[in-house]
Design a protein around this motif. Structure first.
Motif, PDB file in Angstrom:
ATOM      1  N   HIS A 144       0.853  -1.199   0.000  1.00 51.87           N
ATOM      2  CA  HIS A 144       0.000   0.000   0.000  1.00 51.87           C
ATOM      3  C   HIS A 144       0.883   1.241   0.000  1.00 51.87           C
ATOM      4  CE1 HIS A 144      -3.388   2.658   0.770  1.00 51.87           C
ATOM      5  NE2 HIS A 144      -2.658   3.233   1.716  1.00 51.87           N
TER       6      HIS A 144
ATOM      7  N   GLY B   2      -2.232   4.487  -3.075  1.00 54.49           N
ATOM      8  CA  GLY B   2      -2.913   3.204  -3.071  1.00 54.49           C
ATOM      9  C   GLY B   2      -2.084   2.116  -3.725  1.00 54.49           C
ATOM     10  N   GLN B   3      -2.648   1.436  -4.724  1.00 51.51           N
ATOM     11  CA  GLN B   3      -1.984   0.304  -5.353  1.00 51.51           C
ATOM     12  C   GLN B   3      -1.184   0.745  -6.569  1.00 51.51           C
ATOM     13  OE1 GLN B   3      -4.285  -2.629  -7.605  1.00 51.51           O
ATOM     14  NE2 GLN B   3      -3.277  -4.279  -6.459  1.00 51.51           N
TER      15      GLN B   3
END
Length: 352
Positions: A285, A290-291
């Motif tokens: 993370h 985020g990703q």
């Protein structure tokens, strides 16, 4: 004194860390009553601090090892050296011990980013006087300062990884290992050879080059700004360091592109290592962002020029990016399946 100054001049004339290390060891070895000088690598193995000899003087010649530290049979726990362990814990500039009659040892640790990465070990036949210690520390401090200058010129300012400028030199050294070195990486006479992976001889150990690119990185900069983009690059560099071995080499080529030189492993293991890294990035993370995913292309690096090898890995990388991203592709497989044709040869080069 003149002889010592000449050695210092020679030492600071090198532009390579290994040659610099060999030169400072040779300088220390020429001091009276010194009987042995070694460079020790400090590393973690299963959560335990360990030492292993990385280079030393033997029969008047400098000897080094290319063996992976974790598997080196000569490694010893730091707890076997209580004086040195206390030095690390107290962050003192040296440690001394007299392990046996007629042998007196001083250790000089090298600190990098608040961690000890290596130390020089000097053994002599007479007790180490205050004057001798001052001489040793003076030579060692010259070595450390010059090593820092070399390190600064070789590394990317943002991530701390090796930069593009050092790639050719590192690639040449990496390729010179060859398959023979991979099968018996210990360079010291009589040193134990590394066992083949998996306990057998199913596949030869080879050298590999991978080009790694962050997918949709421009969108990260456009959406979140360059500060978060820089943070992603720094975190990616940390993931690279933790995913590969100490004797592999990792470079930032600029932007969101990284290159890894993977030493002495099989094709099967190379696939696993690169896919494990890809999965590690996917599962991580990244704050605010985020990703993130990466695409990877890799090829064998045992022969060919840097342009050829990079070209092959780049072709595999761009096939990965054009066919779904977040995947690892091997150049030879793509050529064998007809998805790619060789665009770079020894005779000519096609720009694309």
């Amino acid at each position: 004194m003149t002889h010592l100054l000449q050695n210092l001049v020679e030492m600071t004339g090198h532009r390579d860390h290994l040659r610099l290390e060999a030169s400072v060891m040779a300088t220390l070895h020429k001091l009276t009553s010194v009987v042995e000088v070694r460079a020790l690598e400090v590393f973690q193995r299963e959560g335990e601090a360990c030492l292993r000899p990385r280079s030393w003087m033997e029969n008047g010649q400098w000897v080094s090892t290319e063996a992976e530290a974790q598997a080196d049979a000569r490694r010893q726990p730091l707890t076997h050296f209580p004086a040195l362990q206390a030095c690390f814990e107290a962050r003192t500039e040296h440690a001394r011990s007299a392990p046996q009659k007629g042998r007196y040892v001083v250790w000089l640790p090298v600190w990098v980013h608040d961690q000890v990465t290596s130390c020089l070990e000097v053994s002599q036949s007479r007790p180490i006087s205050a004057h001798r210690l001052d001489v040793l520390m003076g030579i060692f401090n010259v070595y450390k300062n010059y090593q820092s200058l070399l390190d600064y010129s070789e590394r990317d300012a943002l991530t701390g990884l090796f930069n593009r400028k050092t790639f050719d030199e590192q690639f040449a050294r990496h390729a010179s290992c060859g398959d023979e070195r991979a099968r018996a990486p210990q360079s010291a006479p009589g040193a134990p050879a590394a066992l083949p992976e998996g306990g057998g001889n199913r596949e030869p150990l080879r050298q590999w080059l991978a080009v790694i690119d962050i997918d949709h990185f421009k969108q990260v900069n456009d959406r979140f700004g360059h500060l978060y983009g820089d943070e992603v690059l720094i975190l990616m560099a940390n993931l690279l360091r933790s995913s590969f071995r100490s004797h592999d080499r990792i470079f930032r080529f600029g932007g969101e592109e990284f290159v890894v030189l993977l030493r002495a492993t099989t094709l099967e293991t190379a696939h696993k290592v690169f896919n494990r890294f890809r999965q590690t990035v996917q599962d991580h993370h990244f704050p605010q962002v985020g990703q993130i995913t990466v695409s990877v292309g890799f090829t064998a690096s045992a022969s060919g020029s840097p342009v050829e090898i990079l070209g092959q890995a780049d072709q595999a990388l761009y096939f990965s990016k054009e066919n779904g991203r977040n995947q690892v592709r091997f150049y030879d497989d793509l050529v064998a399946s007809g998805h790619l044709q060789s665009r770079i040869s020894h005779e000519d080069m096609e720009l694309f």
